[in-house]
Scaffold this active site. Structure first.
Site, PDB file in Angstrom:
ATOM      1  N   ASP A  93       5.479  13.803 -35.727  1.00 26.44           N
ATOM      2  CA  ASP A  93       5.546  13.967 -34.264  1.00 26.44           C
ATOM      3  C   ASP A  93       5.789  15.416 -33.835  1.00 26.44           C
ATOM      4  O   ASP A  93       6.292  15.670 -32.732  1.00 26.44           O
ATOM      5  CB  ASP A  93       6.629  13.050 -33.670  1.00 26.44           C
ATOM      6  CG  ASP A  93       6.364  11.597 -33.997  1.00 26.44           C
ATOM      7  OD1 ASP A  93       7.336  10.856 -34.190  1.00 26.44           O
ATOM      8  OD2 ASP A  93       5.177  11.231 -34.091  1.00 26.44           O
TER       9      ASP A  93
HETATM   10  N1  LIG Z   1       2.160  12.772 -40.988  1.00 25.01           N
HETATM   11  C1  LIG Z   1       2.257  12.103 -39.827  1.00 25.01           C
HETATM   12  N2  LIG Z   1       2.027  10.777 -39.802  1.00 25.01           N
HETATM   13  C2  LIG Z   1       2.135  10.095 -38.627  1.00 25.01           C
HETATM   14  C3  LIG Z   1       2.527  10.756 -37.460  1.00 25.01           C
HETATM   15  C4  LIG Z   1       2.737  12.172 -37.514  1.00 25.01           C
HETATM   16  O1  LIG Z   1       3.022  12.835 -36.491  1.00 25.01           O
HETATM   17  N3  LIG Z   1       2.592  12.808 -38.707  1.00 25.01           N
HETATM   18  N4  LIG Z   1       2.742  10.013 -36.277  1.00 25.01           N
HETATM   19  C5  LIG Z   1       3.000   8.606 -36.559  1.00 25.01           C
HETATM   20  C6  LIG Z   1       3.234   7.649 -35.427  1.00 25.01           C
HETATM   21  N5  LIG Z   1       4.670   7.471 -35.238  1.00 25.01           N
HETATM   22  C7  LIG Z   1       5.106   7.797 -33.995  1.00 25.01           C
HETATM   23  O2  LIG Z   1       4.289   8.056 -33.115  1.00 25.01           O
HETATM   24  C8  LIG Z   1       5.511   6.923 -36.228  1.00 25.01           C
HETATM   25  C9  LIG Z   1       4.984   6.035 -37.145  1.00 25.01           C
HETATM   26  C10 LIG Z   1       5.798   5.492 -38.136  1.00 25.01           C
HETATM   27  C11 LIG Z   1       7.146   5.798 -38.199  1.00 25.01           C
HETATM   28  C12 LIG Z   1       7.955   5.187 -39.261  1.00 25.01           C
HETATM   29  O3  LIG Z   1       9.150   5.383 -39.359  1.00 25.01           O
HETATM   30  N6  LIG Z   1       7.253   4.400 -40.116  1.00 25.01           N
HETATM   31  C13 LIG Z   1       7.877   3.763 -41.311  1.00 25.01           C
HETATM   32  C14 LIG Z   1       7.295   2.391 -41.541  1.00 25.01           C
HETATM   33  C15 LIG Z   1       7.279   1.584 -40.244  1.00 25.01           C
HETATM   34  C16 LIG Z   1       6.681   0.197 -40.528  1.00 25.01           C
HETATM   35  O4  LIG Z   1       6.251  -0.044 -41.673  1.00 25.01           O
HETATM   36  O5  LIG Z   1       6.661  -0.619 -39.594  1.00 25.01           O
HETATM   37  C17 LIG Z   1       7.481   4.584 -42.521  1.00 25.01           C
HETATM   38  O6  LIG Z   1       6.295   5.035 -42.570  1.00 25.01           O
HETATM   39  O7  LIG Z   1       8.318   4.650 -43.414  1.00 25.01           O
HETATM   40  C18 LIG Z   1       7.671   6.694 -37.274  1.00 25.01           C
HETATM   41  C19 LIG Z   1       6.869   7.251 -36.277  1.00 25.01           C
HETATM   42  C20 LIG Z   1       1.850   8.059 -37.374  1.00 25.01           C
HETATM   43  N7  LIG Z   1       1.871   8.755 -38.609  1.00 25.01           N
END
Ligand SMILES: Nc1nc2c(c(=O)[nH]1)N[C@@H](CN(C=O)c1ccc(C(=O)N[C@@H](CCC(=O)O)C(=O)O)cc1)CN2
EC number: 3.5.1.10
Length: 290
Positions: free
Chosen positions: A233
């Site tokens: 983000d």
């Molecule tokens: N490298 C990046 N990847 C993603 C970004 C980014 O800016 N850089 N934005 C996200 C979207 N997002 C908020 O907008 C977001 C998505 C996921 C998470 C998170 O904590 N995900 C967990 C798993 C959640 C689940 O399985 O339901 C994780 O990946 O461990 C926070 C913010 C999209 N990707």
């Protein structure tokens, strides 16, 4: 005036006198007519940005525009790109559980508002998650992330990348795709992967931003569309919007009210990208208006 095709050129370079004149002269001498020209002089970074929409006005125009631009680009050491407006950009949509942004993008695509070719939908959830949506014959790829497997995430991302390459996707849109892309995949998609974050960044990065906002007692909630980078983000912001809320709003009401903001912000950001209105300016963007 009899025109046969239109193009968009975007360029950036160190600022100095004569840039626009040199480009305009090259286009004129090459048999093109400028329809719209916008420029921005970033006096802080001393970088100059230009977006020119132009049309071919002579049948014998030198349509090797890169050859036309090469000497100008060399003279000013400019980075530039040319897009043929007749060619729709190929877009891969990615989604997780919440499909309101996906539904909105598909509607705007089908009604012609978003001039793109949707080459596929990728989700870490199964297709029946979207039973209420008409996905038509868009290729749907269910790519779950097996977090229990040692290389589960890497294997899933390898399949995502295969789909990006095999589909010829030029733009990837994370339409509430809720998996964090690895540094490697973020780098591969640099400048061509747009995410919608459901907060008014830089506030409330990461997961559950509406619940963060509720606990903070904010009076505005928002959404932010940005290019994806390895830093969650933190990518260059393309578009944002906000709405006023009050102490009466529960987290669930914030989620509901936020959906409309997310939809319009993401759609605008995608359209700006498709129309070549967005240029990267370090960790920020220049967005030329309509
Ligand atoms: N490298 C990046 N990847 C993603 C970004 C980014 O800016 N850089 N934005 C996200 C979207 N997002 C908020 O907008 C977001 C998505 C996921 C998470 C998170 O904590 N995900 C967990 C798993 C959640 C689940 O399985 O339901 C994780 O990946 O461990 C926070 C913010 C999209 N990707």
């Amino acid at each position: 005036m009899n025109t046969t095709s239109e193009y968009i050129i975007r360029l950036a370079c160190a600022n100095r006198p004569g840039i626009v004149a040199a480009v305009a002269t090259a286009l004129f001498e090459g048999g093109f007519n400028i329809l719209d020209s916008q420029q921005f002089d970033d006096t802080v970074s001393d970088r100059f940005f230009v977006r020119i929409h132009f049309e071919q006005t002579r049948a014998d125009a030198d349509i090797d525009i890169n050859a036309l631009m090469a000497p100008v680009a060399a003279r000013f050491d400019m980075q530039y790109s040319v897009h043929d407006c007749r060619k729709l950009r190929r877009v891969l949509l990615m989604v997780s559980k919440f499909d309101h942004c996906l539904a909105d993008l598909l509607y705007r695509w089908r009604t012609g508002e978003l001039a793109m070719e949707v080459v596929g939908i990728v989700s870490n959830h199964p297709r029946d998650t979207y039973a209420q949506l008409n996905l038509g014959d868009i290729p749907f790829h269910h790519l779950p992330v097996d977090k229990a497997a040692p290389n589960g995430k890497a294997e899933q991302e390898a399949r995502v990348w295969d789909i990006v390459q095999s589909s010829g996707a030029e733009l990837v849109v994370l339409a509430r795709y809720m998996q964090i892309l690895s540094d490697d995949l973020s780098a591969k998609l640099s400048g061509r992967c747009i995410n919608i974050h459901h907060s008014f960044l830089p506030g409330f990065k990461g997961a559950r931003p509406y619940h963060q906002a509720y606990e903070r007692g904010v009076k505005l909630i928002g959404a932010t569309a940005h290019y994806v980078t390895a830093d969650l983000d933190e990518g260059p912001i393309i578009e944002q919007d906000v709405e006023r809320i009050s102490h009466r709003d529960t987290p669930e009401q914030l989620v509901r009210r936020g959906r409309d903001i997310e939809r319009r912000v993401l759609a605008s950001a995608v359209r700006y990208h498709l129309e070549g209105r967005v240029l990267l300016n370090g960790h920020k963007t220049v967005v030329f208006p309509e």
